[in-house]
Design a protein around this motif. Structure first.
Motif: not given
Length: 220
Positions: A52-55, A59-67, A82-86, A105-113
């Motif tokens: 998530i990024t904040e502007v 709070k704006i969700p990451g683009s990966l879920a959408r792609s 777009e998804y494969f590139t991400a 780094i891999f064990d960060i919840k968002e990363v492993s998921t």
């Protein structure tokens, strides 16, 4: 205890107080390690994509879920680009870490998921709605560019978690693949029968021969 403390010389008491203070501070705010620094750099590189990024306090969700959703719906090279590139970007940034920091780094919840989901979705898309024929058909519509990304995910996954973890993930995905073509009923009021899973319909070796997992990644 109080009498013992009172009996200590003031310089000793002062030294003990300093030591206790240092221990408490270290417990509350442990010192940053090299891996903590690399994790922070990774998180920063993936803001707006994986995290998530904040502007303007929004709070704006990451683009990966959408792609990812677009890839699932479109099921084509164009809709998945777009998804494969991400995914490749996530893997590349994990891979930049030193060998001793990859697991952290891999064990960060968002990363492993994301890595698990990415491998699974690529395998599912290549497999299709029914078991493919052994040979080139096991790649579905995927070409060298997409296969290279799958191999990149595998490389980073095995470096961070080991071959055993990769094998375990592969077996879990095998159990989710369809083992036969779905039968569509002519009666619209009847729900379609759930097809057998690949593991219920064929051997593990046969699934392997027909799946994206059998690709020789040393060629990519």
């Amino acid at each position: 205890m109080e009498k013992f403390i009172n009996s200590l010389p003031k310089p000793v008491l002062a030294l003990l107080a300093i030591i206790v203070s240092i221990v408490v501070i270290m417990l509350i705010n442990p010192p940053h390690t090299v891996c903590d620094t690399q994790e922070a750099a990774f998180r920063d590189s993936q803001k707006g994509v994986l995290f998530i990024t904040e502007v303007n306090k929004k709070k704006i969700p990451g683009s990966l879920a959408r792609s990812k959703e677009a890839c699932q719906l479109g099921n084509s090279a164009g809709s998945c680009y777009e998804y494969f590139t991400a995914l490749k970007g996530v893997a590349d940034n994990i891979g930049k870490g030193s060998s001793e920091c990859l697991t952290q780094i891999f064990d960060i919840k968002e990363v492993s998921t994301v890595m698990n989901d990415g491998v699974e979705l690529m395998a599912r898309l290549a497999w299709g709605v029914k078991p493919p024929e052994p040979g080139l058909d096991r790649f579905g519509w995927m070409q060298e560019a997409e296969i290279a990304i799958f191999c990149r995910l595998k490389n980073v996954y095995t470096r961070a978690k080991g071959e055993e973890a990769w094998t375990e993930l592969r077996k879990k995905i095998f159990a989710k693949l369809p083992g036969e073509e779905p039968v569509v009923s002519s009666d619209p009021s009847m729900a379609a029968a759930t097809p057998k899973s690949a593991t219920a319909a064929m051997s593990e070796q046969d699934i392997w021969n027909r799946s994206l997992f059998s690709v020789r990644c040393d060629a990519y």
